[in-house]
Design a protein around this motif. Structure first.
Motif, mmCIF file in Angstrom:
data_model
loop_
_atom_site.group_PDB
_atom_site.id
_atom_site.type_symbol
_atom_site.label_atom_id
_atom_site.label_comp_id
_atom_site.label_asym_id
_atom_site.label_seq_id
_atom_site.Cartn_x
_atom_site.Cartn_y
_atom_site.Cartn_z
ATOM 1 N N LYS A 205 12.989 -64.285 10.994
ATOM 2 C CA LYS A 205 13.553 -63.331 11.951
ATOM 3 C C LYS A 205 13.271 -61.913 11.468
ATOM 4 C CE LYS A 205 15.821 -66.284 14.655
ATOM 5 N NZ LYS A 205 15.561 -66.396 16.102
ATOM 6 N N ILE A 206 13.307 -61.002 12.402
ATOM 7 C CA ILE A 206 13.120 -59.586 12.083
ATOM 8 C C ILE A 206 14.347 -58.828 12.595
ATOM 9 C CG2 ILE A 206 11.849 -57.535 12.848
ATOM 10 C CD1 ILE A 206 9.279 -59.160 12.579
ATOM 11 N N ILE A 207 14.858 -57.928 11.747
ATOM 12 C CA ILE A 207 16.044 -57.150 12.142
ATOM 13 C C ILE A 207 15.613 -55.703 12.392
ATOM 14 C CG2 ILE A 207 18.337 -56.334 11.435
ATOM 15 C CD1 ILE A 207 18.314 -58.752 9.421
ATOM 16 N N ILE A 208 15.955 -55.213 13.561
ATOM 17 C CA ILE A 208 15.691 -53.798 13.861
ATOM 18 C C ILE A 208 17.012 -53.049 13.709
ATOM 19 C CG2 ILE A 208 15.022 -52.151 15.653
ATOM 20 C CD1 ILE A 208 13.108 -54.339 16.724
ATOM 21 N N SER A 209 16.960 -52.024 12.875
ATOM 22 C CA SER A 209 18.203 -51.304 12.581
ATOM 23 C C SER A 209 17.948 -49.806 12.607
ATOM 24 C CB SER A 209 18.733 -51.716 11.217
ATOM 25 O OG SER A 209 17.797 -51.381 10.218
ATOM 26 N N SER A 210 19.017 -49.060 12.500
ATOM 27 C CA SER A 210 18.855 -47.602 12.426
ATOM 28 C C SER A 210 19.637 -47.081 11.231
ATOM 29 C CB SER A 210 19.350 -46.934 13.707
ATOM 30 O OG SER A 210 20.738 -47.100 13.830
ATOM 31 N N THR A 211 19.221 -45.920 10.760
ATOM 32 C CA THR A 211 19.917 -45.284 9.637
ATOM 33 C C THR A 211 19.798 -43.778 9.784
ATOM 34 O OG1 THR A 211 20.137 -45.256 7.243
ATOM 35 C CG2 THR A 211 17.908 -45.310 8.084
ATOM 36 N N PHE A 212 20.680 -43.095 9.107
ATOM 37 C CA PHE A 212 20.689 -41.636 9.167
ATOM 38 C C PHE A 212 20.108 -41.099 7.871
ATOM 39 C CE2 PHE A 212 23.297 -37.689 8.336
ATOM 40 C CZ PHE A 212 22.620 -36.883 9.230
ATOM 41 N N ASN A 213 18.997 -40.400 7.988
ATOM 42 C CA ASN A 213 18.390 -39.809 6.803
ATOM 43 C C ASN A 213 19.082 -38.478 6.509
ATOM 44 O OD1 ASN A 213 16.696 -38.389 4.991
ATOM 45 N ND2 ASN A 213 14.973 -39.691 5.582
ATOM 46 N N VAL A 214 19.871 -38.484 5.441
ATOM 47 C CA VAL A 214 20.697 -37.310 5.134
ATOM 48 C C VAL A 214 19.817 -36.087 4.840
ATOM 49 C CG1 VAL A 214 22.493 -36.411 3.596
ATOM 50 C CG2 VAL A 214 22.533 -38.802 4.283
ATOM 51 N N LYS A 215 18.679 -36.331 4.177
ATOM 52 C CA LYS A 215 17.813 -35.197 3.793
ATOM 53 C C LYS A 215 17.178 -34.529 5.016
ATOM 54 C CE LYS A 215 16.817 -36.556 -0.916
ATOM 55 N NZ LYS A 215 15.849 -37.104 -1.862
ATOM 56 N N SER A 216 16.644 -35.357 5.929
ATOM 57 C CA SER A 216 15.982 -34.766 7.104
ATOM 58 C C SER A 216 16.987 -34.469 8.212
ATOM 59 C CB SER A 216 14.905 -35.712 7.629
ATOM 60 O OG SER A 216 15.507 -36.885 8.155
ATOM 61 N N GLY A 217 18.153 -35.082 8.103
ATOM 62 C CA GLY A 217 19.188 -34.879 9.124
ATOM 63 C C GLY A 217 18.869 -35.604 10.417
ATOM 64 N N LYS A 218 18.019 -36.630 10.332
ATOM 65 C CA LYS A 218 17.602 -37.350 11.538
ATOM 66 C C LYS A 218 17.928 -38.840 11.433
ATOM 67 C CE LYS A 218 15.757 -33.924 13.819
ATOM 68 N NZ LYS A 218 16.371 -33.467 15.071
ATOM 69 N N ILE A 219 18.210 -39.407 12.595
ATOM 70 C CA ILE A 219 18.426 -40.848 12.674
ATOM 71 C C ILE A 219 17.097 -41.494 13.059
ATOM 72 C CG2 ILE A 219 19.546 -42.668 14.051
ATOM 73 C CD1 ILE A 219 22.040 -40.716 14.038
ATOM 74 N N HIS A 220 16.759 -42.586 12.408
ATOM 75 C CA HIS A 220 15.497 -43.260 12.752
ATOM 76 C C HIS A 220 15.686 -44.770 12.696
ATOM 77 C CE1 HIS A 220 14.724 -44.321 8.553
ATOM 78 N NE2 HIS A 220 15.149 -43.121 8.248
ATOM 79 N N PHE A 221 14.772 -45.457 13.352
ATOM 80 C CA PHE A 221 14.803 -46.923 13.325
ATOM 81 C C PHE A 221 14.071 -47.433 12.083
ATOM 82 C CE2 PHE A 221 15.453 -46.389 17.937
ATOM 83 C CZ PHE A 221 16.545 -47.224 18.087
ATOM 84 N N SER A 222 14.494 -48.583 11.634
ATOM 85 C CA SER A 222 13.752 -49.236 10.550
ATOM 86 C C SER A 222 13.712 -50.730 10.834
ATOM 87 C CB SER A 222 14.383 -48.936 9.192
ATOM 88 O OG SER A 222 15.711 -49.384 9.168
ATOM 89 N N ILE A 223 12.873 -51.414 10.106
ATOM 90 C CA ILE A 223 12.634 -52.838 10.380
ATOM 91 C C ILE A 223 12.690 -53.624 9.076
ATOM 92 C CG2 ILE A 223 10.119 -52.461 10.289
ATOM 93 C CD1 ILE A 223 9.954 -54.567 12.576
ATOM 94 N N HIS A 224 13.355 -54.756 9.137
ATOM 95 C CA HIS A 224 13.522 -55.578 7.927
ATOM 96 C C HIS A 224 13.359 -57.049 8.266
ATOM 97 C CE1 HIS A 224 15.650 -51.851 6.854
ATOM 98 N NE2 HIS A 224 15.154 -52.097 5.651
ATOM 99 N N SER A 225 12.936 -57.780 7.270
ATOM 100 C CA SER A 225 12.824 -59.225 7.436
ATOM 101 C C SER A 225 14.215 -59.860 7.416
ATOM 102 C CB SER A 225 11.985 -59.804 6.296
ATOM 103 O OG SER A 225 12.190 -61.188 6.221
#
Lengths: 242, 156
Positions: A205-225
């Motif tokens: 399975k693949i998990i699509i998630s989001s996180t907040f990058n404190v340094k850039s101040g932006k939220i982005h998607f990430s992907i994990h097994s």
């Protein structure tokens, strides 16, 4: 005054002195031991920061020797949960901050991940060398590993149309890029993921998630097994001052 | 860690060491036995304070000091978990119990003209001491374990 009385008085004095010494030593021992018992080291879970820079474990409140009380005033049965101490503030929009303790049910499987979005703990298998080995993410969907990149992009586009996502975006609009930019960011992440050995396992399975990058101040998607999945965070204890 | 503490740990003494149960119980049994012998002797000889009674008291005091030493070893060296329980029954039950019973008996022996009902009182005191020693640790096991702080938890 007979000898028996004198001996008894002397013994009574010894008894009182012995008691005072014993009491003081005992209380000293109790205080010393309690100070040790109340704190312990827990595994850290990285919330946004670079995991190599975060120690694997961190001092926090002992799970065994502190009571964790639920809103229902019942005590949390901590034996049933894995506990991690959060390092980083990428989950601040889930009201989870650095030094908080998160509880994940033991023996969780990816099948338990049914409600979205959910805060999850992932085992960072790409960083076995040093530092923190777990990370905290907000999961948005679980996909089959055999989906094409195009299908995965479509799934992300669909996530960005969900009500929950739109509410979050509205509440923290300054941290969200446009949908096109978010998708472009995801495509880059997906490309990097595919280059990893774990990214080519198609029967999982693949998990699509989001996180907040404190340094850039932006939220982005990430992907994990799915193999990295540890469990869904069920409870959090706010421990701001350690 | 003291030598005695090391020795107890090496003997794989888990949460409750043998001494935490048997020392107070043996001490309490000794109390009862000594008091009974003392009372019997006095009744037989018809006097209040005899050499045998004095020896009996020496033994009682010695038993008390041994108990203090063992409790102290418990706290400082042997089992951290046990510290949790000490504050409740063992410490105040045993040690204060010892002092209280010692004082009561001392007063009864020295101040009053001991009559038969006094022996009953003394033996009852010894019996109560025994009960505290024997039941206390078992009650401790049923009590809630020590928790240093209470932290609130919320659902995510």
């Amino acid at each position: 005054m007979n000898i028996f009385l004198i001996i008894s008085i002397v013994l009574a004095i010894f008894l009182v002195v012995g008691f005072v010494i014993g009491y003081r030593q005992t209380m000293k021992g109790i205080r010393k031991t309690r100070a040790t018992l109340a704190k312990t080291e827990l595994l850290t879970v990285c919330a946004g920061s670079h995991s190599e820079e975060i120690p694997e474990k961190k001092d926090t409140y002992s799970i065994k020797y502190n009571s964790f009380i639920l809103p229902s005033t019942q005590s949390l049965d901590t034996d049933k949960y894995l506990a991690y101490v959060v390092e980083g503030n990428s989950m601040q929009y889930c009201n989870i901050h650095t030094n908080d303790i998160v509880f994940v049910p033991k023996e969780s499987t990816i099948g338990n991940l049914k409600k979205f979005p959910s805060v999850i703990v992932l085992h960072n298998q790409r960083n076995e060398r040093s530092g923190c080995r777990y990370k905290l993410r907000r999961a948005w969907c679980v996909c089959d590993g055999n989906l094409s990149d195009e299908d995965l992009n479509t799934r992300v586009s669909n996530v960005m149309k969900t009500g929950e996502y739109l509410i979050l975006k509205e509440n923290a609009s300054e941290h969200y890029d446009s949908d096109e930019a978010m998708l472009a960011g995801f495509k880059e992440k997906l490309k990097a993921f595919r280059e990893q050995p774990i990214g080519n396992i198609h029967n999982g399975k693949i998990i699509i998630s989001s996180t907040f990058n404190v340094k850039s101040g932006k939220i982005h998607f990430s992907i994990h097994s799915g193999y990295e999945f540890v469990g869904v965070v069920k409870y959090v204890s706010e421990c701001k001052s350690n | 860690m003291t030598k005695a503490g090391n020795q107890l740990r090496n003997n794989n003494v888990e949460n409750y060491g043998w001494h935490t149960f048997w020392m107070p119980i043996c001490s309490a049994l000794l109390w009862t036995l000594v008091l009974f012998l003392g009372c019997y002797t006095e009744w037989y000889q018809g006097v209040v304070a005899t050499t045998k009674t004095m020896i009996a008291f020496l033994i009682v005091y010695a038993a008390f000091f041994i108990e203090v030493v063992f409790v102290w070893l418990d706290v400082t060296d042997v089992h951290k978990d046990k510290v949790i329980h000490l504050e409740s029954f063992r410490f105040f039950g045993y040690i204060f119990g010892d002092i209280a019973v010692t004082l009561i008996i001392s007063v009864l022996f020295f101040v009053t003209n001991i009559d038969w009902y006094m022996y009953v009182v003394i033996l009852t005191a010894g019996g109560l001491k025994y009960l505290v020693g024997a039941i206390g640790p078992w009650i401790e096991r049923l009590t809630v374990p020590y928790k240093a702080n209470t932290l609130s938890v919320r659902e995510v």
